[in-house]
Design a protein around this motif. Structure first.
Motif, PDB file in Angstrom:
ATOM      1  N   MET A  38       0.790  -1.061   0.059  1.00 57.35           N
ATOM      2  CA  MET A  38       0.032  -0.217   0.073  1.00 57.35           C
ATOM      3  C   MET A  38       0.879   1.242   0.063  1.00 57.35           C
ATOM      4  N   PHE A  39       2.166   1.013   0.334  1.00 57.62           N
ATOM      5  CA  PHE A  39       3.099   2.233   0.496  1.00 57.62           C
ATOM      6  C   PHE A  39       4.119   1.964  -0.318  1.00 57.62           C
ATOM      7  N   GLU A  40       4.128   1.797  -1.693  1.00 64.74           N
ATOM      8  CA  GLU A  40       5.290   1.432  -2.573  1.00 64.74           C
ATOM      9  C   GLU A  40       6.160   2.765  -2.692  1.00 64.74           C
ATOM     10  N   GLY A  41       7.363   2.184  -2.378  1.00 64.14           N
ATOM     11  CA  GLY A  41       8.661   3.195  -2.305  1.00 64.14           C
ATOM     12  C   GLY A  41       8.886   3.872  -0.818  1.00 64.14           C
TER      13      GLY A  41
ATOM     14  N   GLU B  26       9.805   3.445   2.988  1.00 62.33           N
ATOM     15  CA  GLU B  26      10.665   2.433   3.904  1.00 62.33           C
ATOM     16  C   GLU B  26       9.850   2.289   5.070  1.00 62.33           C
ATOM     17  N   THR B  27      10.102   1.137   5.815  1.00 56.87           N
ATOM     18  CA  THR B  27       9.515   0.759   7.074  1.00 56.87           C
ATOM     19  C   THR B  27      10.515   1.261   8.246  1.00 56.87           C
TER      20      THR B  27
ATOM     21  N   GLY C  87       8.342   8.009   3.294  1.00 51.07           N
ATOM     22  CA  GLY C  87       8.564   8.213   1.743  1.00 51.07           C
ATOM     23  C   GLY C  87       8.551   9.738   1.222  1.00 51.07           C
TER      24      GLY C  87
ATOM     25  N   HIS D 180      -3.062   5.355   3.018  1.00 50.82           N
ATOM     26  CA  HIS D 180      -2.583   4.687   1.895  1.00 50.82           C
ATOM     27  C   HIS D 180      -3.024   5.217   0.586  1.00 50.82           C
TER      28      HIS D 180
ATOM     29  N   PRO E 197       1.102   8.616  -0.610  1.00 50.29           N
ATOM     30  CA  PRO E 197       1.739   8.600  -1.904  1.00 50.29           C
ATOM     31  C   PRO E 197       1.586   9.967  -2.625  1.00 50.29           C
TER      32      PRO E 197
ATOM     33  N   GLU F 263      -6.751  -4.284   1.363  1.00 51.34           N
ATOM     34  CA  GLU F 263      -5.600  -4.886   1.968  1.00 51.34           C
ATOM     35  C   GLU F 263      -5.466  -3.899   3.381  1.00 51.34           C
TER      36      GLU F 263
END
Length: 293
Positions: free
Chosen positions: A1-4, A6-7, A22, A42, A46, A189
């Motif tokens: 859900m959070f492409e790009g 970092e955790t 991000g 989510h 982005p 998701e």
């Protein structure tokens, strides 16, 4: 859900705090509400990350953040304690000043953060709430019916915990599907993430401690700080079909009693506007965050 994105996991004064990060630009912190996690952002994060460094974090007791002991009078779960966690997280990531956007319980943390840490918060946005003390001081039958959970959750442990444990996912769905937003407003998701967390007995107890703190120690903090105002620009957004939207008190007028520079308005949604209307919510936030100081 959070492409790009970092955790991130950091321990702040002994409490693990989980988040994702991000984007690039001025930092903005996103805080979720009940009964959710940072996953609620989510559809917004982005887009914000195109112009900002975005940190979306789990509050203590929620998601994958820590669940410290509640302590006397539920002080382990006050909005003050939650705000201190998040300021500590942002400082650990190198951000001494930042904007903050909160929804529901996260918006109450945002309000407290703006009062307790005025040198840190540059702008604040509160989504679909009225101030906690105002809500408790203006309860009528309509509000008590819509917000019945406020009074159910604050009953002594472990009565609410045992009752919810009979069907936690079914009860979760009743919450998410109420307050003006249908269950179909949530991405599969995100819904799976909320179900995962709400299925955990310890997580549910921590969430209820949040509400118990909100009806006790948090109110003491609010009454002591009635003379203090939010000095930074404050955006109030609410769902046209939410309990806030149906309030007889105009939300902007209420917030202007507590802030020096307040603006905002409605989104065509229920309570969960960031997921039901992510594009409209994002547009309002980007406009607010990009305004000249």
């Amino acid at each position: 859900m959070f492409e790009g994105f970092e955790t991130i996991d950091r321990v702040i004064d002994g409490v693990p705090v989980h988040a994702v990060r991000g984007g690039d630009g001025p930092p903005v912190l996103l805080l979720h509400g009940f009964p959710q996690t940072h996953a609620m952002w989510h559809g917004v994060a982005p887009g914000l990350a195109a112009d900002h460094t975005v940190v979306a974090a789990d509050l203590r007791g929620y998601g994958d953040s820590g669940r410290p002991p509640s302590g006397d009078r539920h002080t382990g779960y006050t909005f003050r304690a939650m705000a201190a966690d998040q300021v500590g997280l942002m400082r650990a990531l190198g951000y001494e000043e930042f904007a903050v956007v909160g929804h529901d319980r996260g918006a109450r943390v945002t309000h407290r953060m703006a009062l307790d840490h005025p040198a840190v918060v540059t702008r604040a946005a509160v989504l679909d709430i009225l101030p906690t003390l105002h809500v408790y001081d203006h309860v009528d039958q309509a509000l008590a019916t819509a917000y019945y959970h406020w009074f159910f959750f604050i009953q002594p442990a472990d009565l609410p915990e045992r009752m919810i444990a009979a069907d936690p996912v079914g009860y979760l769905h009743s919450l998410l599907g109420g307050w003006g937003s249908g269950l179909d407003a949530f991405a599969p998701e995100a819904l799976a993430e909320y179900e995962r967390c709400f299925s955990d007995d310890g997580a549910r107890h921590a969430m209820l401690e949040d509400y118990r703190a909100g009806a006790s120690t948090d109110l003491e903090h609010d009454r002591a700080d009635l003379h203090r105002r939010v000095a930074v620009p404050l955006l109030a957004l609410w769902g046209a079909r939410s309990v806030v939207g149906a309030s007889p008190a105009g939300p902007l007028e209420v917030w202007r009693e507590r802030g020096d520079d307040v603006r905002g308005g409605t989104v065509d949604a229920g309570h969960f506007l960031a997921e039901e209307r992510p594009e409209e919510t994002l547009a309002a936030l980007r406009t607010f965050l990009s305004e000249a100081p």
